[in-house]
Enzyme design. Structure first.
Site, PDB file in Angstrom:
ATOM      1  N   CYS A 225       9.479   1.488  -0.280  1.00 42.67           N
ATOM      2  CA  CYS A 225       9.358   0.359   0.650  1.00 42.67           C
ATOM      3  C   CYS A 225      10.403   0.475   1.755  1.00 42.67           C
ATOM      4  O   CYS A 225      11.598   0.589   1.473  1.00 42.67           O
ATOM      5  CB  CYS A 225       9.521  -0.952  -0.096  1.00 42.67           C
ATOM      6  SG  CYS A 225       9.363  -2.405   0.980  1.00 42.67           S
TER       7      CYS A 225
ATOM      8  N   ARG B 143      -4.800  -0.678  -0.222  1.00 39.68           N
ATOM      9  CA  ARG B 143      -5.511  -1.748   0.481  1.00 39.68           C
ATOM     10  C   ARG B 143      -7.021  -1.573   0.510  1.00 39.68           C
ATOM     11  O   ARG B 143      -7.742  -2.559   0.630  1.00 39.68           O
ATOM     12  CB  ARG B 143      -4.942  -1.877   1.899  1.00 39.68           C
ATOM     13  CG  ARG B 143      -3.644  -2.666   1.873  1.00 39.68           C
ATOM     14  CD  ARG B 143      -2.764  -2.462   3.074  1.00 39.68           C
ATOM     15  NE  ARG B 143      -1.623  -3.355   2.974  1.00 39.68           N
ATOM     16  CZ  ARG B 143      -0.587  -3.177   2.131  1.00 39.68           C
ATOM     17  NH1 ARG B 143      -0.570  -2.118   1.352  1.00 39.68           N
ATOM     18  NH2 ARG B 143       0.403  -4.043   2.086  1.00 39.68           N
TER      19      ARG B 143
END
Length: 359
Positions: free
Chosen positions: A107, A241
């Site tokens: 991240c 996603r």
């Protein structure tokens, strides 16, 4: 309405396999999302959102680490950089029944960097190795690392190979590698998911040079056709996603990826399996929209899918919205929603009127 029992066969699978996994996604892969996805695929490995060690050790750990047994196989992703704190959280995760502990080294957000974890740890492979060693010594479940191919100017294959070798020496045998570098400054987390080019060749080289390690590819994988193609070169693939926006793409995953010949669930099967869970959660005080927000993509690419999304958006967030929102959902395509719950009184049934769609 009485709380019905949970549907038979809605749970996970006892074996842990990483041939296909759904990526940990902040604000998306919460426990409601994971239960929903488990009704679509019994075998796909699911991950929690990233949870920081500080939140677990000093916050509401019961809420943060909560999951339904039928979500398994399930991995928890931790964010942190202190070996002792990570080991303590790993022990808690194992005691609760998680199947894997994963360390986030990918991240790139500024807040994560300020906490000295996430992608910035790629600059400190020795520390990551210490963290992995501490966790591995504390638990019997697998300890894995999810990382990028590089950060900023540390993006050569030599940098990546050194990182993998160092962390592997700490006891990590499974690396989930997002095949994009991360820019720690200048790009937002969203831009870091799309702007840096995909370099599958670097991940393939890691698998070639470290054949004893399990290498799972992440990044840019949009469907099962692509996943199957990558499985010719990697031990597993992780989709993010694309699954959230089109969750039904997992419907054939058990058969195509895992060789499971059980019948493919229909969208109606999935909603029937979800209905008792929603009834249970409503009885606990969970708002309906906290669950139905994950259902928006169930009819992705299907006639009526846009109306489905708008109907849920309009109805599920209303004060007092309950299970009847799903029961009374309009007919779309070939779907007949659950009709065997408590019969609706005429005054309870709402009519849905088509309105122009606005983005």
């Amino acid at each position: 309405m009485k709380n019905p029992t949970l549907p038979e066969g809605a749970g996970g699978f006892p074996e842990l396999g990483r041939r296909l996994a759904v990526a940990p996604m902040l604000d998306w892969t919460d426990r409601h999302c994971r239960y929903f996805l488990r009704l679509i695929s019994r075998r796909t490995l699911l991950y929690t959102e990233m949870i920081t060690t500080g939140a677990i050790l000093h916050g509401d750990r019961d809420r943060l680490l909560a999951f339904h047994p039928r979500e398994k196989p399930l991995a928890v992703q931790l964010g942190g950089c202190d070996p002792g704190e990570l080991a303590a959280c790993a022990r808690l995760a194992e005691a609760l029944g998680f199947d894997e502990v994963n360390l986030n080294v990918g991240c790139p957000s500024g807040r994560v960097q300020r906490g000295r974890f996430g992608a910035c740890l790629m600059a400190e492979p020795e520390r990551v190795a210490e963290c992995v060693a501490a966790m591995a010594a504390s638990v019997s479940i697998p300890v894995t690392v999810k990382t990028r191919i590089g950060i900023d100017q540390r993006d050569s294959y030599q940098d990546l190979a050194q990182f993998v070798a160092t962390v592997a020496a700490g006891g990590c045998r499974t690396f989930i590698i997002h095949a994009r570098k991360a820019w720690l400054n200048g790009l937002s987390p969203k831009e870091n998911r799309a702007v840096p080019p995909l370099r599958y060749d670097l991940v393939e080289a890691i698998k070639r040079d470290f054949p004893a390690l399990e290498i799972v590819l992440n990044g840019g994988i949009g469907d099962l056709d692509q996943a199957e193609g990558h499985l010719a070169r990697f031990d597993g693939v992780m989709i993010g996603r694309a699954v959230y926006h089109n969750p039904y793409l997992l419907a054939e995953a058990d058969r195509r990826i895992f060789g499971d010949d059980r019948p493919i669930p229909s969208r109606e099967d999935i909603l029937r399996g979800l209905f008792p869970y929603i009834a249970e959660e409503l009885a606990k005080g969970t708002p309906l929209h906290a669950m139905t927000r994950h259902l928006m993509g169930l009819f992705h690419g299907v006639p009526g899918g846009r109306q489905w999304r708008r109907y849920l958006s309009e109805r599920a967030a209303r004060p007092g919205a309950d299970w009847r929102v799903l029961r009374d959902a309009p007919f779309f395509g070939t779907l007949h929603l659950v009709r065997d719950a408590e019969p609706a009184r005429p005054e309870d049934r709402t009519e849905y009127t088509e309105r122009p769609y606005h983005r």
